[in-house]
Design a protein around this motif. Structure first.
Motif, short mmCIF file in Angstrom:
data_model
loop_
_atom_site.label_atom_id
_atom_site.label_comp_id
_atom_site.label_asym_id
_atom_site.label_seq_id
_atom_site.Cartn_x
_atom_site.Cartn_y
_atom_site.Cartn_z
N ARG A 550 -60.35 1.65 6.37
CA ARG A 550 -59.22 1.98 7.24
C ARG A 550 -57.91 1.44 6.65
O ARG A 550 -56.89 2.14 6.64
N VAL A 551 -57.94 0.20 6.16
CA VAL A 551 -56.75 -0.40 5.57
C VAL A 551 -56.34 0.35 4.31
O VAL A 551 -55.15 0.65 4.11
N ASN A 552 -57.31 0.67 3.46
CA ASN A 552 -56.99 1.39 2.23
C ASN A 552 -56.35 2.75 2.51
O ASN A 552 -55.40 3.16 1.84
N GLU A 559 -45.52 4.13 -0.52
CA GLU A 559 -45.37 4.45 -1.94
C GLU A 559 -45.45 3.21 -2.83
O GLU A 559 -46.01 3.25 -3.92
N GLN A 560 -44.89 2.08 -2.35
CA GLN A 560 -44.87 0.88 -3.17
C GLN A 560 -46.21 0.17 -3.19
O GLN A 560 -46.55 -0.50 -4.17
N LEU A 561 -47.00 0.29 -2.12
CA LEU A 561 -48.22 -0.50 -2.00
C LEU A 561 -49.51 0.30 -2.07
O LEU A 561 -50.59 -0.27 -1.96
N LYS A 562 -49.41 1.61 -2.28
CA LYS A 562 -50.63 2.41 -2.26
C LYS A 562 -51.57 2.06 -3.42
O LYS A 562 -52.77 2.30 -3.35
N GLY A 563 -51.02 1.46 -4.48
CA GLY A 563 -51.86 1.04 -5.60
C GLY A 563 -52.49 -0.32 -5.38
O GLY A 563 -53.24 -0.81 -6.23
N ILE A 566 -57.71 -2.40 -1.49
CA ILE A 566 -58.76 -3.40 -1.71
C ILE A 566 -59.95 -2.73 -2.39
O ILE A 566 -60.54 -1.81 -1.84
N LYS A 567 -60.32 -3.25 -3.57
CA LYS A 567 -61.42 -2.65 -4.31
C LYS A 567 -62.74 -3.39 -4.09
O LYS A 567 -63.81 -2.78 -4.10
N ARG A 568 -62.67 -4.71 -3.91
CA ARG A 568 -63.89 -5.49 -3.68
C ARG A 568 -63.61 -6.55 -2.62
O ARG A 568 -62.49 -7.06 -2.51
N ASP A 636 -68.28 -3.38 -2.93
CA ASP A 636 -67.20 -2.52 -3.43
C ASP A 636 -66.69 -1.65 -2.28
O ASP A 636 -67.44 -1.29 -1.38
N ALA A 637 -65.41 -1.31 -2.34
CA ALA A 637 -64.81 -0.44 -1.32
C ALA A 637 -64.14 0.75 -1.99
O ALA A 637 -63.57 0.63 -3.08
N GLU A 638 -64.21 1.90 -1.32
CA GLU A 638 -63.58 3.10 -1.86
C GLU A 638 -62.06 3.00 -1.77
O GLU A 638 -61.52 2.47 -0.80
N THR A 639 -61.40 3.48 -2.80
CA THR A 639 -59.94 3.55 -2.78
C THR A 639 -59.53 5.01 -2.82
O THR A 639 -60.31 5.88 -3.20
#
Length: 640
Positions: A550-552, A559-563, A566-568, A636-639
């Motif tokens: 949900r957070v991802n 635009e600034q924070l979409k990269g 959270i990956k793990r 792991d979490a989906e991005t």
């Protein structure tokens, strides 16, 4: 400022003359019954205790420590010490001995006023090493009968001494009150100490009174307000909202029977004005969600449907866009069926204005409470500014800002992006720490340590602590607090710590909310034996995985924070605890300490490992420790 009203003791004398027995100044719930004290009672109790302190040798500029839950006698102790020219030093009631020792020793307190046996025991254990501490005075006599130390005195005994001293010296009290001036020190408030030892912030009567008046004028507060006083007295927020504003405006503060009874006591009082840090709003949200999960399915469906309607309407209002006719009708129906009953159940049915400050609040949490019809507003300040820097105005709300500069405040942004300000509440300096004072001040400007900017509409937006804002290796902006607040919108997450500075991706520690997740597990017949066991259940990892997703997904809109998705992540084996040094008493993460303590866990998050072992040490309030070993899974979490 009128010289006859330029200190809190003089204002207290004014209130007693103005209101007498006609107006309640403070209430306390004791054994289920509300005990009320008028402004005349307030002054009488303060006078007796102030003269009692004088009889014991307390003089001008002496310091008195005050520790305990919010109690009338502790507020009277603050006022009494000021009446005879002394300086109160409030302490966090849940602080362990090591923390108390530093502040007591550093502030050179000769006197201490404690709420009960628990606090007295802490002070007694420290008296031999805190050589300046001469007297310990206690409020609650329960359990104190066998204590025979001559320096340990009941509050009522000191008041008796004061009445005798007053009879022999009838002019002493008013002479000392009138001797006080606006530029005298009114209090020393110690910071939470996120990066080291707490610093003693010296605030004058003038700074506190000017700031309190600014708050009062901003939202037209009057003597008719009813306020709940249950936040730590050691926090500048409580001192401004429960003491300074109350004495200045003459409104009533209410002390709950216990921290655990605040919600019930609020329904009895029906406060008109409330101030709560984000962690309290988060806790309220969690409790609401837990209760709704236990409700019948039709009530749950209705609740979530109308909550979605309210959220849509509130976003339109904040954006100053028209609300479609159909949405207005649904919102009115929702108010009858859901919003008004829920707000009333929370004890907030009479609230005119509610504030949140002390930490950044997630925009989702902020909009949630506003959508219920609660006039929640954000303000921004620091201990060094009497919490007075910026504030939101009615009908001029932006979810992700902390409002406009307060009256008399100037704000500018440094070339490095740090927020600097001039405020009527600016402090005199740090007690016995001129080096830190010089580092914090830039001429007349105070360096906040926060990174932020002013929007086109003039609102101040705080990004994060300046030292915490960084970038990933690919150049993506990384603001850990922003990500953590989005995680904490979930009722299943109590705390989170995001990592990513100079790394390839963002990873996170997550603390589950033991009550909320435990309730969720029990309804699904998932057996568990402890916090650690529950946190490592595969089903719980699945639950929290959905919250991370949900957070991802929400970060993709920035635009600034979409990269910085959270990956793990991993679920911690224990709650982050101030007793273990991981968070402050105001629940701010000590990032450097956490990074050092859990370096092995961080390394595992940035590897291909699927689990990591940890040896954990727990500290009890009495200083005892225990250890345990646990194996933590990494997911792991989906991005997007």
């Amino acid at each position: 400022m009128n010289n006859s009203q330029n200190t809190f003791p003089k204002l207290l004398v004014r209130n007693a003359e103005k209101f007498g027995d006609r107006k309640t100044a403070i209430r306390e719930k004791d054994f289920g019954i509300w005990q009320s004290y008028s402004w005349k009672d307030y002054l009488d109790h303060v006078r007796d205790f102030a003269l009692g302190l004088a009889a014991l040798g307390f003089g001008r500029s002496d310091r008195v420590a005050v520790i305990g839950d919010n109690r009338p006698r502790l507020y009277w102790a603050v006022a009494a010490s000021q009446c005879v020219g002394g300086i109160p030093v409030p302490l966090y009631q849940d602080a362990i001995e090591k923390e108390l020792h530093y502040i007591l020793d550093h502030s050179e307190c000769r006197f201490a006023v404690a709420e009960d046996q628990e606090q007295c025991d802490k002070l007694l254990a420290l008296k031999e090493t805190c050589h300046r501490l001469e007297y310990i005075i206690y409020d609650d006599p329960k359990g104190m009968r066998s204590y025979k130390e001559p320096f340990l005195l009941p509050f009522t005994r000191v008041q008796e001494m004061g009445r005798k001293f007053g009879a022999d010296n009838p002019a002493h009290f008013m002479h000392e009150v009138n001797k006080g001036g606006a530029d005298d020190l009114a209090i020393i408030v110690y910071t939470s100490g996120t990066t080291g030892n707490p610093k003693g912030v010296m605030q004058t009567h003038k700074a506190l009174i000017d700031s309190a008046k600014g708050f009062i004028d901003w939202d037209n507060l009057t003597e008719k307000e009813e306020v709940m006083a249950y936040l730590p007295m050691a926090w500048i927020g409580d001192h401004i909202f429960s003491y300074a504003q109350s004495v200045l405006a003459g409104f009533t503060i209410n002390c709950p029977e216990d921290v655990s009874t605040v919600a019930h006591d609020m329904t009895e009082i029906g406060p008109t004005y409330i101030f709560q840090p984000p962690r309290i709003w988060e806790n309220v949200l969690t409790k609401v969600m837990i209760k709704m999960e236990d409700a019948a399915w039709i009530k749950r469906r209705m609740f979530h449907f109308f909550l979605d309607v309210a959220s849509q309407v509130e976003r339109l209002r904040i954006s100053h866009k028209p609300v479609p006719f159909g949405k207005r009708i649904l919102h009115q129906i929702g108010n009858v069926l859901v919003y008004a009953p829920l707000v009333d159940n929370l004890g907030m049915g009479n609230i005119r204005v509610a504030y949140t400050a002390g930490e950044a609040i997630g925009p989702e949490i902020f909009e949630y409470f506003r959508s219920l019809g609660i006039n929640l507003k954000q303000l921004y300040g620091m201990t060094e500014s009497c919490a007075y820097v910026s504030m939101q105005k009615d009908n001029d709300i932006e979810s992700e800002t902390v409002g406009l500069p307060c009256s008399g405040v100037e704000i500018r942004i440094s070339e490095a992006g740090e927020v600097l300000y001039k405020s009527p509440g600016n402090f005199r300096g740090y007690y016995k720490n001129p080096e830190a004072t010089v580092e914090t001040m830039e001429g007349e400007w105070l360096r906040s340590g926060d990174a932020g900017y002013l929007t086109r509409s003039g609102h101040l937006k705080i990004i994060d602590r300046a030292k915490d804002v960084s970038r990933l290796r690919n150049g993506t902006l990384f603001s850990p607090k922003y990500i953590e607040n989005k995680l904490k919108f979930s009722p299943f997450i109590k705390e989170a710590v995001a990592h990513g500075k100079d790394m390839d991706y963002v990873a996170a520690f997550i603390d589950i909310d033991y009550g909320a997740v435990g309730n969720w597990a029990e309804r699904r017949h998932i057996a568990y034996t402890s916090y650690t066991d529950l946190a490592q259940k595969p089903e719980v990892y699945d639950l929290l995985h959905d919250e991370v997703i949900r957070v991802n997904q929400s970060l993709t809109k920035d635009e600034q924070l979409k990269g910085a998705q959270i990956k793990r992540f991993l679920l911690l084996h224990k709650e982050l605890d101030p007793d273990d040094g991981e968070i402050t008493r105001t629940r701010k993460v000590r990032r450097r300490f956490v990074a050092e303590k859990y370096a092995e866990l961080i390394d595992a998050l940035y590897s291909d490992r699927e689990s990591v072992s940890v040896n954990a040490t727990f500290t009890y309030e009495d200083g005892r420790t225990t250890t345990m070993t646990a194996t933590l899974k990494i997911r792991d979490a989906e991005t997007f």
